[in-house]
Design an enzyme around this catalytic site. Structure first.
Site, PDB file in Angstrom:
ATOM      1  N   GLY A  21     -13.850 -90.420   9.034  1.00 29.76           N
ATOM      2  CA  GLY A  21     -14.277 -91.596   8.282  1.00 29.76           C
ATOM      3  C   GLY A  21     -14.832 -92.687   9.168  1.00 29.76           C
ATOM      4  N   ASN A  23     -17.733 -93.812   9.644  1.00 32.53           N
ATOM      5  CA  ASN A  23     -18.966 -94.496   9.240  1.00 32.53           C
ATOM      6  C   ASN A  23     -18.717 -95.817   8.530  1.00 32.53           C
ATOM      7  OD1 ASN A  23     -18.155 -92.383   7.081  1.00 32.53           O
ATOM      8  ND2 ASN A  23     -19.404 -93.831   5.923  1.00 32.53           N
ATOM      9  N   GLY A  25     -15.668 -99.200   7.433  1.00 38.53           N
ATOM     10  CA  GLY A  25     -14.371 -99.848   7.486  1.00 38.53           C
ATOM     11  C   GLY A  25     -13.678 -99.773   8.827  1.00 38.53           C
ATOM     12  N   GLY A  27     -12.517 -97.230  10.454  1.00 41.37           N
ATOM     13  CA  GLY A  27     -13.028 -96.171  11.319  1.00 41.37           C
ATOM     14  C   GLY A  27     -14.263 -96.604  12.077  1.00 41.37           C
ATOM     15  N   SER A 150       0.042 -96.662   5.796  1.00 43.22           N
ATOM     16  CA  SER A 150      -0.129 -97.922   5.062  1.00 43.22           C
ATOM     17  C   SER A 150       1.246 -98.484   4.732  1.00 43.22           C
ATOM     18  CB  SER A 150      -0.910 -97.672   3.771  1.00 43.22           C
ATOM     19  OG  SER A 150      -0.785 -98.757   2.875  1.00 43.22           O
ATOM     20  N   TYR A 177      -1.040 -92.634  -4.204  1.00 45.69           N
ATOM     21  CA  TYR A 177      -1.413 -93.204  -2.905  1.00 45.69           C
ATOM     22  C   TYR A 177      -0.178 -93.405  -2.036  1.00 45.69           C
ATOM     23  CZ  TYR A 177      -3.399 -96.355   0.582  1.00 45.69           C
ATOM     24  OH  TYR A 177      -3.795 -96.925   1.772  1.00 45.69           O
TER      25      TYR A 177
END
Length: 300
Positions: A21, A23, A25, A27, A150, A177
């Site tokens: 990921g 690309n 945020g 990351g 998280s 989640y």
């Protein structure tokens, strides 16, 4: 002791880092800092088009950046296998696997492999990827696997009778989640124990970003409670660069130890410089960690 910042990232010349990921945020921000400090960075992205756009942005900011884009869809086991095969054929080492990608609060859905989408993306995909890259990690002295969890893991519960909310039964976006983020920590800690048991020169470290402004929460941002709290959250939510610091510290701090968990040190873990933090009691269950590992092996 001074607060840990991006200026504390050491020179990483010769190091190879895979960022899932990468690309967007956290990351993307992590990849940019790693590239600025001379690492070879692989952006592992579901969309190579968005990956190439991110690469161009990184190179514009860091002209000497050594960045590659490779396709990886964590919701597709065949894509994970293809990515790993291509990486293993083209790279002799892997210093850091940064398991960063994730989705949050999505409506119920299943992947082509039949897995509930949040558990598939956040845990099972990274579990399978780590396994397929294990030989590259073993070949590389003092390598690391960083798993991004998280604060939502505190609300997570494991239900091995129906781990994937079969047919949507009992599913709510935040319940799923929380379970996937709890799974991240159970996996990270069990991975460290297995590294130690087998004498592998690699450490497993976990991190969480606290409250960070990314597009991860776009599926829940219209929820009434979030709209009511928006004035308060606006004062404490970090930008993506700040949110990326815990996972960067977990990835590169020479003082980091296997089994540690990094998160923001202020406002109950919502913001601030990254420090070692303690996760929930449930995340440290040896029985659940072993059971999850077994279930994950069977599923993937």
């Amino acid at each position: 002791m001074a607060e840990w910042t991006a200026n504390d990232v050491p020179n990483l010349e010769g190091r190879v880092v895979v960022v899932t990921g990468g690309n967007d945020g956290l990351g993307f921000e992590s990849a940019k800092v790693l590239a600025r400090n001379e690492a070879e960075v692989i952006l592992a992205c579901r969309s190579t088009e968005r990956g190439e756009a991110a690469k161009r942005e990184i190179v514009a900011a860091v002209p000497h950046a050594n960045v590659r884009v490779m396709k990886l869809d964590l919701q597709d086991l065949s894509s994970i296998e293809t990515f790993a095969n291509e990486f293993n054929e083209g790279s002799g080492r892997l210093d850091v696997l940064l398991n960063n990608a994730g989705i949050m609060g999505t409506p119920y859905g299943v992947t082509r492999d039949g897995f509930e989408a949040q558990m598939a993306t956040n845990h099972l995909g990274h579990f399978a990827l780590t396994g397929r890259l294990l030989r590259a990690l073993e070949r590389t002295a003092r390598s690391r696997v960083v798993t991004v969890s998280s604060s939502a893991h505190h609300a997570g519960t494991m239900s091995f009778d129906d781990l994937l909310f079969r047919n949507g039964r009992g599913y709510t976006p935040l319940k799923a989640y929380g379970r996937s983020k709890l799974a991240n920590l159970l996996f990270a800690y069990e991975l460290q124990r297995r590294f130690e048991r087998h004498g592998i020169d690699c450490i497993s470290v976990a991190a969480h970003p606290g409250a960070s402004q990314t597009n991860l929460g776009r599926h829940i941002e219209k929820a009434l409670v979030l709209r009511l709290l928006k004035p308060v959250l606006g004062r404490v939510v970090q930008d993506p660069a700040g949110g990326a610091l815990p996972q960067l510290r977990a990835a590169v701090d020479p003082q980091a130890r296997g089994g540690e968990y990094y998160g923001p040190g202020r406002l109950h873990g919502m913001s601030g410089a990254p420090v070692p933090v303690r996760s929930s009691r449930a995340s440290r269950s040896l029985g659940d960690a072993e059971r999850l590992w077994q279930e994950s092996e069977v599923l993937t």
